[in-house]
Design a protein around this motif. Structure first.
Motif, PDB file in Angstrom:
ATOM      1  N   LEU A 144      56.309  46.209  27.488  1.00  0.00           N
ATOM      2  CA  LEU A 144      55.261  45.334  28.021  1.00  0.00           C
ATOM      3  C   LEU A 144      54.078  46.160  28.503  1.00  0.00           C
ATOM      4  CD1 LEU A 144      54.067  42.632  28.777  1.00  0.00           C
ATOM      5  CD2 LEU A 144      55.400  42.698  30.894  1.00  0.00           C
ATOM      6  N   ARG A 145      54.334  47.252  29.201  1.00  0.00           N
ATOM      7  CA  ARG A 145      53.238  48.098  29.690  1.00  0.00           C
ATOM      8  C   ARG A 145      52.375  48.602  28.530  1.00  0.00           C
ATOM      9  NH1 ARG A 145      54.965  52.790  30.576  1.00  0.00           N
ATOM     10  NH2 ARG A 145      56.657  52.337  31.764  1.00  0.00           N
ATOM     11  N   GLN A 146      53.023  49.071  27.452  1.00  0.00           N
ATOM     12  CA  GLN A 146      52.277  49.564  26.296  1.00  0.00           C
ATOM     13  C   GLN A 146      51.501  48.456  25.607  1.00  0.00           C
ATOM     14  OE1 GLN A 146      55.339  51.472  23.987  1.00  0.00           O
ATOM     15  NE2 GLN A 146      55.186  53.400  25.142  1.00  0.00           N
ATOM     16  N   SER A 147      52.079  47.269  25.534  1.00  0.00           N
ATOM     17  CA  SER A 147      51.388  46.135  24.935  1.00  0.00           C
ATOM     18  C   SER A 147      50.174  45.733  25.760  1.00  0.00           C
ATOM     19  CB  SER A 147      52.347  44.957  24.788  1.00  0.00           C
ATOM     20  OG  SER A 147      51.707  43.873  24.171  1.00  0.00           O
ATOM     21  N   LEU A 148      50.327  45.704  27.081  1.00  0.00           N
ATOM     22  CA  LEU A 148      49.194  45.392  27.953  1.00  0.00           C
ATOM     23  C   LEU A 148      48.055  46.376  27.718  1.00  0.00           C
ATOM     24  CD1 LEU A 148      51.090  44.653  31.285  1.00  0.00           C
ATOM     25  CD2 LEU A 148      49.735  43.001  29.995  1.00  0.00           C
ATOM     26  N   GLU A 149      48.382  47.653  27.673  1.00  0.00           N
ATOM     27  CA  GLU A 149      47.361  48.689  27.467  1.00  0.00           C
ATOM     28  C   GLU A 149      46.713  48.560  26.092  1.00  0.00           C
ATOM     29  OE1 GLU A 149      49.546  52.286  28.179  1.00  0.00           O
ATOM     30  OE2 GLU A 149      49.626  51.940  30.352  1.00  0.00           O
ATOM     31  N   ARG A 150      47.518  48.342  25.065  1.00  0.00           N
ATOM     32  CA  ARG A 150      47.016  48.258  23.690  1.00  0.00           C
ATOM     33  C   ARG A 150      46.040  47.086  23.528  1.00  0.00           C
ATOM     34  NH1 ARG A 150      51.460  48.974  21.417  1.00  0.00           N
ATOM     35  NH2 ARG A 150      52.222  46.830  21.381  1.00  0.00           N
ATOM     36  N   HIS A 151      46.308  45.990  24.216  1.00  0.00           N
ATOM     37  CA  HIS A 151      45.461  44.804  24.102  1.00  0.00           C
ATOM     38  C   HIS A 151      44.442  44.689  25.235  1.00  0.00           C
ATOM     39  CE1 HIS A 151      47.675  43.379  20.653  1.00  0.00           C
ATOM     40  NE2 HIS A 151      48.797  43.641  21.304  1.00  0.00           N
ATOM     41  N   ARG A 152      44.283  45.762  26.005  1.00  0.00           N
ATOM     42  CA  ARG A 152      43.274  45.896  27.067  1.00  0.00           C
ATOM     43  C   ARG A 152      43.480  44.947  28.251  1.00  0.00           C
ATOM     44  NH1 ARG A 152      39.645  45.259  22.522  1.00  0.00           N
ATOM     45  NH2 ARG A 152      39.019  43.384  23.582  1.00  0.00           N
ATOM     46  N   PHE A 153      44.740  44.658  28.565  1.00  0.00           N
ATOM     47  CA  PHE A 153      45.055  43.878  29.759  1.00  0.00           C
ATOM     48  C   PHE A 153      45.447  44.818  30.886  1.00  0.00           C
ATOM     49  CE2 PHE A 153      45.743  40.562  26.604  1.00  0.00           C
ATOM     50  CZ  PHE A 153      45.213  39.454  27.228  1.00  0.00           C
ATOM     51  N   SER A 154      45.230  44.362  32.102  1.00  0.00           N
ATOM     52  CA  SER A 154      45.704  45.117  33.263  1.00  0.00           C
ATOM     53  C   SER A 154      46.245  44.140  34.298  1.00  0.00           C
ATOM     54  CB  SER A 154      44.580  45.967  33.868  1.00  0.00           C
ATOM     55  OG  SER A 154      43.518  45.158  34.309  1.00  0.00           O
ATOM     56  N   LEU A 155      47.074  44.659  35.173  1.00  0.00           N
ATOM     57  CA  LEU A 155      47.638  43.880  36.276  1.00  0.00           C
ATOM     58  C   LEU A 155      46.985  44.369  37.557  1.00  0.00           C
ATOM     59  CD1 LEU A 155      51.403  44.031  35.234  1.00  0.00           C
ATOM     60  CD2 LEU A 155      49.750  42.200  34.767  1.00  0.00           C
ATOM     61  N   ARG A 156      46.455  43.449  38.336  1.00  0.00           N
ATOM     62  CA  ARG A 156      45.745  43.819  39.569  1.00  0.00           C
ATOM     63  C   ARG A 156      46.277  43.000  40.741  1.00  0.00           C
ATOM     64  NH1 ARG A 156      39.582  44.086  37.224  1.00  0.00           N
ATOM     65  NH2 ARG A 156      40.057  45.547  35.555  1.00  0.00           N
ATOM     66  N   PRO A 157      46.571  43.677  41.845  1.00  0.00           N
ATOM     67  CA  PRO A 157      47.064  42.935  43.013  1.00  0.00           C
ATOM     68  C   PRO A 157      45.949  42.112  43.650  1.00  0.00           C
ATOM     69  CG  PRO A 157      46.738  45.229  43.583  1.00  0.00           C
ATOM     70  CD  PRO A 157      46.477  45.111  42.101  1.00  0.00           C
ATOM     71  N   GLN A 158      46.342  41.054  44.335  1.00  0.00           N
ATOM     72  CA  GLN A 158      45.391  40.234  45.080  1.00  0.00           C
ATOM     73  C   GLN A 158      44.830  41.067  46.215  1.00  0.00           C
ATOM     74  OE1 GLN A 158      44.363  36.954  44.743  1.00  0.00           O
ATOM     75  NE2 GLN A 158      43.027  37.248  46.488  1.00  0.00           N
ATOM     76  N   PRO A 159      43.513  41.238  46.277  1.00  0.00           N
ATOM     77  CA  PRO A 159      42.950  41.995  47.399  1.00  0.00           C
ATOM     78  C   PRO A 159      43.136  41.241  48.713  1.00  0.00           C
ATOM     79  CG  PRO A 159      41.201  41.154  45.974  1.00  0.00           C
ATOM     80  CD  PRO A 159      42.508  40.766  45.355  1.00  0.00           C
ATOM     81  N   GLU A 160      43.435  41.980  49.738  1.00  0.00           N
ATOM     82  CA  GLU A 160      43.564  41.439  51.090  1.00  0.00           C
ATOM     83  C   GLU A 160      44.567  40.282  51.170  1.00  0.00           C
ATOM     84  OE1 GLU A 160      39.671  40.500  52.570  1.00  0.00           O
ATOM     85  OE2 GLU A 160      38.843  42.389  51.885  1.00  0.00           O
ATOM     86  N   ALA A 161      45.678  40.434  50.493  1.00  0.00           N
ATOM     87  CA  ALA A 161      46.715  39.392  50.548  1.00  0.00           C
ATOM     88  C   ALA A 161      47.345  39.362  51.938  1.00  0.00           C
ATOM     89  CB  ALA A 161      47.781  39.663  49.495  1.00  0.00           C
ATOM     90  N   ARG A 162      47.711  38.180  52.371  1.00  0.00           N
ATOM     91  CA  ARG A 162      48.366  38.025  53.664  1.00  0.00           C
ATOM     92  C   ARG A 162      49.806  38.509  53.579  1.00  0.00           C
ATOM     93  NH1 ARG A 162      47.185  31.894  54.728  1.00  0.00           N
ATOM     94  NH2 ARG A 162      46.707  31.906  52.531  1.00  0.00           N
ATOM     95  N   PRO A 163      50.383  38.927  54.689  1.00  0.00           N
ATOM     96  CA  PRO A 163      51.776  39.371  54.672  1.00  0.00           C
ATOM     97  C   PRO A 163      52.697  38.287  54.118  1.00  0.00           C
ATOM     98  CG  PRO A 163      50.745  39.914  56.767  1.00  0.00           C
ATOM     99  CD  PRO A 163      49.766  39.062  56.005  1.00  0.00           C
ATOM    100  N   GLY A 164      53.610  38.676  53.247  1.00  0.00           N
ATOM    101  CA  GLY A 164      54.539  37.738  52.643  1.00  0.00           C
ATOM    102  C   GLY A 164      54.041  37.097  51.367  1.00  0.00           C
ATOM    103  N   GLU A 165      52.744  37.234  51.082  1.00  0.00           N
ATOM    104  CA  GLU A 165      52.190  36.689  49.851  1.00  0.00           C
ATOM    105  C   GLU A 165      52.148  37.781  48.797  1.00  0.00           C
ATOM    106  OE1 GLU A 165      48.321  35.073  50.391  1.00  0.00           O
ATOM    107  OE2 GLU A 165      49.045  33.298  51.424  1.00  0.00           O
ATOM    108  N   GLU A 166      52.559  37.439  47.610  1.00  0.00           N
ATOM    109  CA  GLU A 166      52.472  38.376  46.503  1.00  0.00           C
ATOM    110  C   GLU A 166      51.814  37.659  45.337  1.00  0.00           C
ATOM    111  OE1 GLU A 166      55.943  41.171  45.938  1.00  0.00           O
ATOM    112  OE2 GLU A 166      56.877  39.542  47.048  1.00  0.00           O
ATOM    113  N   THR A 167      50.623  38.122  44.972  1.00  0.00           N
ATOM    114  CA  THR A 167      49.896  37.568  43.840  1.00  0.00           C
ATOM    115  C   THR A 167      49.371  38.722  43.003  1.00  0.00           C
ATOM    116  OG1 THR A 167      49.230  35.606  45.083  1.00  0.00           O
ATOM    117  CG2 THR A 167      47.936  36.137  43.123  1.00  0.00           C
ATOM    118  N   VAL A 168      49.628  38.649  41.706  1.00  0.00           N
ATOM    119  CA  VAL A 168      49.145  39.662  40.779  1.00  0.00           C
ATOM    120  C   VAL A 168      48.322  38.948  39.716  1.00  0.00           C
ATOM    121  CG1 VAL A 168      49.792  41.440  39.110  1.00  0.00           C
ATOM    122  CG2 VAL A 168      51.159  41.114  41.189  1.00  0.00           C
ATOM    123  N   HIS A 169      47.106  39.443  39.479  1.00  0.00           N
ATOM    124  CA  HIS A 169      46.212  38.863  38.483  1.00  0.00           C
ATOM    125  C   HIS A 169      46.374  39.598  37.156  1.00  0.00           C
ATOM    126  CE1 HIS A 169      44.058  36.372  41.407  1.00  0.00           C
ATOM    127  NE2 HIS A 169      44.303  37.366  42.241  1.00  0.00           N
TER     128      HIS A 169
END
Length: 95
Positions: A10-35
């Motif tokens: 999956l990591r190689q596929s993301l890179e090959r197709h120019r996708f990235s995973l980015r964490p939610q900036p300033e997320a509140r404690p207990g919240e997990e969001t990845v864009h």
């Protein structure tokens, strides 16, 4: 927030197709969001996100380029990697 690990394929596929995973900036404690973001050379395009809540990852993919509700929930998964795959398979890229 640290982004959960994904498998090599999956990591190689993301890179090959120019996708990235980015964490939610300033997320509140207990919240997990990845864009999930596509870098198309001239800028970035938000393909969707995955949210962790009550032990499951909810996948939301962009299915409409314009409008009040641009994203749809496309599933809930125990695995972070499965949720990311659901976003990648469901989003609609409109140029």
């Amino acid at each position: 927030m640290a982004i959960p690990e994904v498998g090599t394929a999956l990591r190689q596929s993301l890179e090959r197709h120019r996708f990235s995973l980015r964490p939610q900036p300033e997320a509140r404690p207990g919240e997990e969001t990845v864009h999930v973001v596509l870098d198309n050379g001239g800028g970035t395009f938000h393909a969707g996100r995955v949210d962790h809540h009550l032990g499951l990852w909810s996948a939301f993919a962009v299915v409409r380029d314009h409008g009040l509700f641009r994203t749809d929930e496309v599933g809930r998964y125990e695995s972070f990697e499965d949720a990311v795959l659901a976003v990648l398979m469901s989003f609609t890229h409109v140029e």
